[in-house]
Design a protein around this motif. Structure first.
Motif, PDB file in Angstrom:
ATOM      1  N   GLN A  14      -1.126   4.539  -0.213  1.00 48.82           N
ATOM      2  CA  GLN A  14       0.339   4.558  -0.223  1.00 48.82           C
ATOM      3  C   GLN A  14       0.799   5.996  -0.049  1.00 48.82           C
ATOM      4  OE1 GLN A  14       2.209   3.148  -3.847  1.00 48.82           O
ATOM      5  NE2 GLN A  14       4.004   2.444  -2.733  1.00 48.82           N
ATOM      6  N   PHE A  32      -6.521  -4.862  -8.412  1.00 43.44           N
ATOM      7  CA  PHE A  32      -6.387  -3.443  -8.100  1.00 43.44           C
ATOM      8  C   PHE A  32      -6.823  -2.559  -9.252  1.00 43.44           C
ATOM      9  CE2 PHE A  32      -4.114  -3.263  -4.084  1.00 43.44           C
ATOM     10  CZ  PHE A  32      -3.599  -4.536  -3.973  1.00 43.44           C
ATOM     11  N   GLY A  33      -7.340  -1.386  -8.911  1.00 42.96           N
ATOM     12  CA  GLY A  33      -7.532  -0.348  -9.895  1.00 42.96           C
ATOM     13  C   GLY A  33      -6.205   0.326 -10.197  1.00 42.96           C
ATOM     14  N   THR A  34      -6.227   1.273 -11.100  1.00 41.81           N
ATOM     15  CA  THR A  34      -5.001   1.930 -11.529  1.00 41.81           C
ATOM     16  C   THR A  34      -4.539   3.020 -10.566  1.00 41.81           C
ATOM     17  OG1 THR A  34      -6.351   3.333 -12.941  1.00 41.81           O
ATOM     18  CG2 THR A  34      -5.286   1.438 -13.982  1.00 41.81           C
ATOM     19  N   ARG A  57     -12.014  -1.610   4.587  1.00 40.57           N
ATOM     20  CA  ARG A  57     -12.668  -2.665   3.813  1.00 40.57           C
ATOM     21  C   ARG A  57     -14.158  -2.569   4.026  1.00 40.57           C
ATOM     22  NH1 ARG A  57      -9.605  -7.435   7.023  1.00 40.57           N
ATOM     23  NH2 ARG A  57      -8.824  -5.944   8.542  1.00 40.57           N
ATOM     24  N   ARG A  87       5.013   2.090   2.511  1.00 41.34           N
ATOM     25  CA  ARG A  87       4.461   0.927   1.835  1.00 41.34           C
ATOM     26  C   ARG A  87       2.955   1.041   1.687  1.00 41.34           C
ATOM     27  NH1 ARG A  87       6.688  -3.609   5.316  1.00 41.34           N
ATOM     28  NH2 ARG A  87       8.325  -2.075   5.641  1.00 41.34           N
ATOM     29  N   LEU A  88       2.447   0.284   0.766  1.00 41.14           N
ATOM     30  CA  LEU A  88       1.007   0.197   0.565  1.00 41.14           C
ATOM     31  C   LEU A  88       0.375  -0.414   1.814  1.00 41.14           C
ATOM     32  CD1 LEU A  88      -0.749   0.745  -2.004  1.00 41.14           C
ATOM     33  CD2 LEU A  88      -0.663  -1.696  -2.432  1.00 41.14           C
ATOM     34  N   TYR A 107      -6.786   0.716  -0.425  1.00 41.50           N
ATOM     35  CA  TYR A 107      -5.412   0.727   0.057  1.00 41.50           C
ATOM     36  C   TYR A 107      -4.836   2.115  -0.203  1.00 41.50           C
ATOM     37  CZ  TYR A 107      -4.984  -4.270   1.000  1.00 41.50           C
ATOM     38  OH  TYR A 107      -5.116  -5.527   1.534  1.00 41.50           O
ATOM     39  N   MET A 149      -1.320   1.268 -14.778  1.00 37.89           N
ATOM     40  CA  MET A 149      -1.704  -0.161 -14.806  1.00 37.89           C
ATOM     41  C   MET A 149      -2.097  -0.665 -13.431  1.00 37.89           C
ATOM     42  SD  MET A 149      -1.105  -1.058 -18.003  1.00 37.89           S
ATOM     43  CE  MET A 149      -0.804  -2.809 -18.078  1.00 37.89           C
ATOM     44  N   GLY A 150      -1.877   0.101 -12.395  1.00 42.20           N
ATOM     45  CA  GLY A 150      -2.154  -0.413 -11.056  1.00 42.20           C
ATOM     46  C   GLY A 150      -1.168  -1.492 -10.674  1.00 42.20           C
ATOM     47  N   LEU A 156      -6.122 -10.241  -5.073  1.00 45.05           N
ATOM     48  CA  LEU A 156      -6.640  -8.888  -5.092  1.00 45.05           C
ATOM     49  C   LEU A 156      -6.497  -8.327  -6.502  1.00 45.05           C
ATOM     50  CD1 LEU A 156      -5.128  -7.346  -1.839  1.00 45.05           C
ATOM     51  CD2 LEU A 156      -7.551  -7.597  -2.323  1.00 45.05           C
ATOM     52  N   LEU A 181      -3.530  -1.151   4.050  1.00 45.09           N
ATOM     53  CA  LEU A 181      -4.977  -1.180   4.002  1.00 45.09           C
ATOM     54  C   LEU A 181      -5.551   0.051   4.706  1.00 45.09           C
ATOM     55  CD1 LEU A 181      -7.578  -2.813   3.342  1.00 45.09           C
ATOM     56  CD2 LEU A 181      -7.370  -3.799   5.630  1.00 45.09           C
ATOM     57  N   ARG A 186       6.870   7.518   0.093  1.00 49.74           N
ATOM     58  CA  ARG A 186       7.979   6.762   0.666  1.00 49.74           C
ATOM     59  C   ARG A 186       7.540   5.735   1.707  1.00 49.74           C
ATOM     60  NH1 ARG A 186      10.117  11.948   0.225  1.00 49.74           N
ATOM     61  NH2 ARG A 186      11.752  12.144  -1.337  1.00 49.74           N
ATOM     62  N   TYR A 245      -5.623   3.236  -3.867  1.00 48.03           N
ATOM     63  CA  TYR A 245      -5.987   2.138  -4.753  1.00 48.03           C
ATOM     64  C   TYR A 245      -7.240   1.448  -4.235  1.00 48.03           C
ATOM     65  CZ  TYR A 245      -1.324   2.365  -6.852  1.00 48.03           C
ATOM     66  OH  TYR A 245      -0.190   2.766  -7.500  1.00 48.03           O
ATOM     67  N   GLY A 272       5.335  -5.191   1.443  1.00 51.99           N
ATOM     68  CA  GLY A 272       6.682  -4.707   1.661  1.00 51.99           C
ATOM     69  C   GLY A 272       6.817  -3.289   1.115  1.00 51.99           C
ATOM     70  N   GLN A 273       7.989  -2.709   1.296  1.00 50.33           N
ATOM     71  CA  GLN A 273       8.201  -1.325   0.879  1.00 50.33           C
ATOM     72  C   GLN A 273       8.490  -1.187  -0.607  1.00 50.33           C
ATOM     73  OE1 GLN A 273      11.156   0.041   3.873  1.00 50.33           O
ATOM     74  NE2 GLN A 273       9.572   1.502   4.441  1.00 50.33           N
ATOM     75  N   PHE A 325     -11.925  -3.139  -1.008  1.00 56.59           N
ATOM     76  CA  PHE A 325     -10.947  -2.529  -0.118  1.00 56.59           C
ATOM     77  C   PHE A 325     -10.454  -1.214  -0.720  1.00 56.59           C
ATOM     78  CE2 PHE A 325     -10.295  -6.555   2.109  1.00 56.59           C
ATOM     79  CZ  PHE A 325     -10.622  -7.486   1.137  1.00 56.59           C
ATOM     80  N   LYS A 383      -6.939   9.901 -12.463  1.00 59.20           N
ATOM     81  CA  LYS A 383      -5.535   9.653 -12.127  1.00 59.20           C
ATOM     82  C   LYS A 383      -5.093  10.586 -11.021  1.00 59.20           C
ATOM     83  CE  LYS A 383      -3.849   7.874 -16.531  1.00 59.20           C
ATOM     84  NZ  LYS A 383      -2.881   8.060 -17.640  1.00 59.20           N
ATOM     85  N   TYR A 423       3.657  -8.566  -6.795  1.00 54.62           N
ATOM     86  CA  TYR A 423       2.966  -7.686  -7.721  1.00 54.62           C
ATOM     87  C   TYR A 423       4.003  -6.781  -8.388  1.00 54.62           C
ATOM     88  CZ  TYR A 423      -1.429  -8.750  -5.284  1.00 54.62           C
ATOM     89  OH  TYR A 423      -2.512  -9.377  -4.738  1.00 54.62           O
TER      90      TYR A 423
END
Lengths: 111, 112
Positions: free
Chosen positions: A38, A101-103, A49, A43-44, A36, B41-42, A99, A46, A41, A86, B104-105, A34, A9, B35
């Protein structure tokens, strides 16, 4: 079913130390993988890959089909690398392929 | 170039209230998806769309509705908010021929 596991974590390192963020997956075929990221503040987005076999911001990730892993590595961590990371998997094919995703792993790089 | 825009950024709802989270993209992407992100939990897929007029359920669709009347917009509706829907919601889009998803944000929703 596809599954992505990120066992850590939180990963805390000092600036200049090597970093390895672990990612294991379960999928019987040949997935697309992939990473990703973040930042605080933001956005997520990429990071990289596996099909591109690229290095982004000093990070690399190699797909190991034998170990079903896609660990993210960087030889010398920087403070600006602190973020949430992620790992994600997508099975190739036609139509919408979601997609998975992992945690997530929070990387904290201290000065 | 706006990319994927979500509104609002923050929202507090009372249990039982309804609301719509907005998502718009200006990249002419065919695929759009919603999402939710929960600690430990991702990101889990709620609903997705492969084009205008076509939507389908993801992993956790219960309590949410979507529609896609245009390529640009993909709103997510909470019919009767519950505390279990407290989460951060992300909208994403991508081209059908590409693998990179643009996010998005996020909208941070709290249901009390």
């Amino acid at each position: 079913a596809q599954r992505v596991t990120q066992p850590e974590k939180l990963l805390s390192v000092f600036k200049g130390a090597p970093v390895e963020l672990k990612c294991n997956y379960s999928y019987s075929g040949s997935p697309e993988l992939f990473w990703y990221v973040q930042y605080s503040r933001q956005r997520l987005q990429l990071l990289l890959r596996h099909i591109s076999r690229e290095s982004i911001k000093g990070f690399t990730a190699d797909l190991n089909k034998g170990e079903t892993s896609f660990h993210l590595k960087k030889p010398f961590a920087q403070e600006e690398d602190s973020a949430m990371y992620y790992c994600a998997l997508r099975r190739p094919g036609t139509g919408f392929q979601k997609l998975v995703f992992g945690t997530g792993t929070r990387l904290l790089v201290s000065p | 170039n706006a990319g994927v825009t979500q509104t609002p950024k923050f929202q507090v709802l009372k249990t039982g209230q309804s609301m719509t989270l907005q998502c718009a993209q200006d990249m002419n992407h065919e695929y759009m998806s919603w999402y939710r992100q929960d600690p430990g939990m991702g990101l889990r897929l709620i609903h997705y769309s492969v084009g205008a007029g076509i939507t389908d359920q993801g992993e956790v669709p219960n309590g949410y509705n979507v529609s896609r009347s245009t390529t640009e917009d993909f709103p997510l509706r909470l019919l009767s908010a519950a505390p279990s829907q407290t989460s951060v919601y992300f909208c994403a889009s991508r081209r059908v021929r590409d693998t990179e998803a643009f996010f998005g944000q996020g909208t941070r929703l709290t249901v009390v």
